[in-house]
Design an enzyme around this catalytic site. Structure first.
Site, mmCIF file in Angstrom:
data_model
loop_
_atom_site.group_PDB
_atom_site.id
_atom_site.type_symbol
_atom_site.label_atom_id
_atom_site.label_comp_id
_atom_site.label_asym_id
_atom_site.label_seq_id
_atom_site.Cartn_x
_atom_site.Cartn_y
_atom_site.Cartn_z
ATOM 1 N N ASP B 101 0.743 -1.096 0.007
ATOM 2 C CA ASP B 101 -0.011 0.101 -0.071
ATOM 3 C C ASP B 101 0.855 1.127 -0.054
ATOM 4 O OD1 ASP B 101 -2.395 1.117 -0.147
ATOM 5 O OD2 ASP B 101 -2.979 1.031 1.935
ATOM 6 N N GLU B 174 -10.728 4.011 3.222
ATOM 7 C CA GLU B 174 -9.827 4.856 2.453
ATOM 8 C C GLU B 174 -10.115 4.506 0.974
ATOM 9 O OE1 GLU B 174 -5.757 4.243 3.867
ATOM 10 O OE2 GLU B 174 -6.056 6.015 4.981
ATOM 11 N N GLU B 176 -9.161 4.179 -2.721
ATOM 12 C CA GLU B 176 -7.811 3.774 -3.384
ATOM 13 C C GLU B 176 -8.083 3.130 -4.535
ATOM 14 O OE1 GLU B 176 -4.852 1.941 -1.108
ATOM 15 O OE2 GLU B 176 -5.211 3.104 0.854
ATOM 16 N N ARG B 211 -8.979 4.560 12.982
ATOM 17 C CA ARG B 211 -7.798 5.448 13.301
ATOM 18 C C ARG B 211 -7.141 5.721 14.764
ATOM 19 N NH1 ARG B 211 -6.420 6.507 8.239
ATOM 20 N NH2 ARG B 211 -8.115 7.011 6.757
ATOM 21 N N GLN B 214 -4.980 2.970 14.955
ATOM 22 C CA GLN B 214 -3.672 3.143 14.069
ATOM 23 C C GLN B 214 -2.821 4.350 14.909
ATOM 24 O OE1 GLN B 214 -4.857 4.632 10.399
ATOM 25 N NE2 GLN B 214 -2.851 5.291 9.478
ATOM 26 N N THR B 231 -9.725 -5.454 4.005
ATOM 27 C CA THR B 231 -9.399 -4.654 2.731
ATOM 28 C C THR B 231 -10.494 -5.222 1.983
ATOM 29 O OG1 THR B 231 -7.154 -4.336 3.462
ATOM 30 C CG2 THR B 231 -7.918 -3.900 1.272
#
Lengths: 391, 391
Positions: B101, B174, B176, B211, B214, B231
């Site tokens: 990533d 997120e 992506e 978050r 993390q 994911t």
């Protein structure tokens, strides 16, 4: 370059499952005991032993592992199906699913924090609360014996200057153990004893590191190309159940871990570890000093709902002791290259081309498979730059 | 909880390879075009199309991909071997080897740096010199449609207090794109055009993030359990060669990249991206704004000698634009939860249980496969704590 191995320490017999081949026969599952390898497919005709990886056998779970080991041990005095270890070629023992690398040695984390981030509070504030870890590159894992090529990478030689793209000048090893997941989460018979249910066995692991590349790239997302060029593991996986006699109490943890990391009876493994460089022992330490237990590493990796798959490996991170000569990496042994160590008639700050690194591990009356590799020079630049598009 | 999808944006037809099944038939390879799926095994009887993953087909390399696409497109007006997309079940399209990533959006890296590390120099000193990246957990990758369970984890709610083990209160998405490696390094026909030779296609990717977990764990080794719980990727992989018309010049890079990242003609992809929460669009952006090109991501990942394997994915990292409403994550859209956004009649700081997140992507006249998932509540604590040994 000295490449002698004559100073090699005397070892208890290597015991473990692996993948081997003989001339004109395909790779298959074997069990090594000392100087012999038991041919499991020839002896049993079971399909999982005809595979070129241990994964199918590892997936059957703990009962199947114990049954197989008992059957082999009952035949240890026979000659049938045993082959001289010198006559076989070894291969990567299993297909690696995900590779988690922890950071579970208090001494290593403290030493690295001091070297990378200065003297003030070298240990991060989160370190004593949970096992810190990250994912490594599964595709770069290779068996003992395969050489390692010095990598190119981005390096900042001096603060305030431009980085360069250059071969690493700080090639290092990291002395680690890795727990190999056999039964996936779904297949585990007894989720209340996860480490016993899931961990098939142990390998030695060399997490080759390019310290200058790592230092420049690791903020904020962690190590990447400074580690991903190569990771070496033993060719033989030693079953965890054969190491019951090596369980010792875990060092007391302070502060007391939060609930999912609490273990009624924490255990560590009494495994003596030696690093030899070009045949000369340069570090000796013991895995019993690790702060976080195998059970805690497994529990933490699963604590967010992640499943474990057959072939996952959970590595301890570099194993370092408290006293000089017990550090598990060159950067620690030499103070980031400032105080080179003696290696026979030579001195070393970091690894040089042609150097040979060997890890050995003795666990009571048996040994794990060694991890050995020779350092090759960096490739010419063309090999690195030709991936650039010239459309 | 509102779960309507009636506000869904109009899409160009979805085009891509994937794995599908129909009642009483095993999963196999298909090619989706809009509301139909072409049954490749039925049409060709080729072994690689009878597999439950695209890996065997992806490994054949670019010539084989082009030939197959040409053959399918020639039959687009026929009825034979086409099945209604509504009648098939989709599966994970390929076995993921390694998951890299990256962090290649300048705007996202700047926004996150500001939120995680304060206003001073939010962009790291290394960021403009090379694509920053790390390895994620391949085993947690799941196809569009599979729900995501809110993870437990270690969280520090207030500086100076003890951390807690608790369900995340800052669950995020997120936005992506991910480049899917088809031909491995060894099989690549033309190493001078690595991205074209190696990249089979693109998927949308949702790198679900907790978050608070993390923030507490990511120093010094990067994100781990705050990302590894799940994911999501598209069920259909859109071939790169069908996106030639979407190539646009790369934004000029300053400073000029070092040699292995220099590209004669850098290109980006003009792909419009939309995030919907519970059916309401909350972000719109475009992949053309990404700082580092696909070619540079591939070149950098290989620059230390690492091989690429079939099934590797290289993700862009969160794609954010410059203006409000173009950010690719809740933490950016809401200033770390301080300024909740409107979602229909509701407001959201982070994701709540029952929320539905959908990413869509339009690339000229075609669409990538969407990525959709619903958030499930955290499991009871027992599921997390039972992995602890009670020997």
């Amino acid at each position: 370059m000295v490449t002698t191995t004559e100073h090699r320490v005397t070892q208890a017999p290597v015991v473990g499952f692996g993948i081997f081949s003989t001339p004109n026969q395909l790779p298959r599952v074997g069990f090594r005991m000392g100087d012999r390898v038991f041919d499991l497919f020839e002896a049993t005709s079971k399909a999982e032993f005809a595979e070129p990886s241990l994964n199918a056998f590892m997936a059957v779970g703990r009962d199947g592992w114990l049954e197989t080991i008992d059957a082999i041990l009952a035949l240890r005095n026979s000659d049938a199906h045993w082959i001289a270890a010198d006559d076989v070629t070894t291969h990567l023992p299993f297909e690696v699913a995900d590779f988690i690398d922890f950071y579970s040695s208090l001494e290593h984390a403290t030493n690295l924090g001091r070297l990378f981030r200065g003297e003030t509070a070298p240990l991060g504030v989160n370190w004593r609360w949970m096992p810190i870890g990250y994912h490594g590159r599964a595709g770069s894992i290779q068996p003992s014996g395969v050489p390692v090529r010095r990598p190119w990478g981005h390096v900042l030689r001096e603060q305030g200057r431009q980085p360069e793209f250059t071969p690493t000048e700080k090639l290092d090893f990291e002395l680690e153990l890795a727990y190999v997941v056999g039964a996936s989460t779904v297949q585990a018979a007894d989720p209340e004893a996860a480490s016993d249910a899931h961990i098939f066995g142990l390998v030695l692991l060399n997490d080759w590191s390019a310290r200058d590349i790592q230092q420049w790239e690791y903020q904020p997302l962690g190590p990447f190309l400074g580690k991903s060029f190569a990771t070496s593991i033993s060719s033989w996986v030693t079953p965890l159940c054969l190491l019951d006699g090596q369980r010792v109490p875990l060092t007391p943890q302070e502060p007391m871990p939060l609930r999912h990391l609490m273990t009624a009876e924490g255990w560590a493994l009494d495994i003596e570890l030696t690093v030899e460089l070009n045949g000369y022992p340069i570090s000796r330490t013991n895995a019993r000093s690790l702060y976080w237990s195998p059970t805690q590493l497994v529990a933490h990796a699963m604590s967010n709902g992640s499943a474990l798959r057959t072939g996952d490996i959970l590595a301890t991170g570099t194993i370092s002791g408290r006293s000089p000569g017990t550090e598990g990496s060159m950067i620690e042994l030499t103070g980031n290259g400032q105080t080179p160590i003696r290696v026979g008639d030579d001195a070393r700050a970091f690894l040089e081309d042609g150097d040979e690194v060997r890890f050995t591990a003795t666990a009571g009356r048996l040994s794990l498979g060694e991890v050995f590799a020779r350092v090759l020079p960096a490739p010419p630049l063309r090999n690195c730059s030709t991936v650039v598009s010239r459309r």
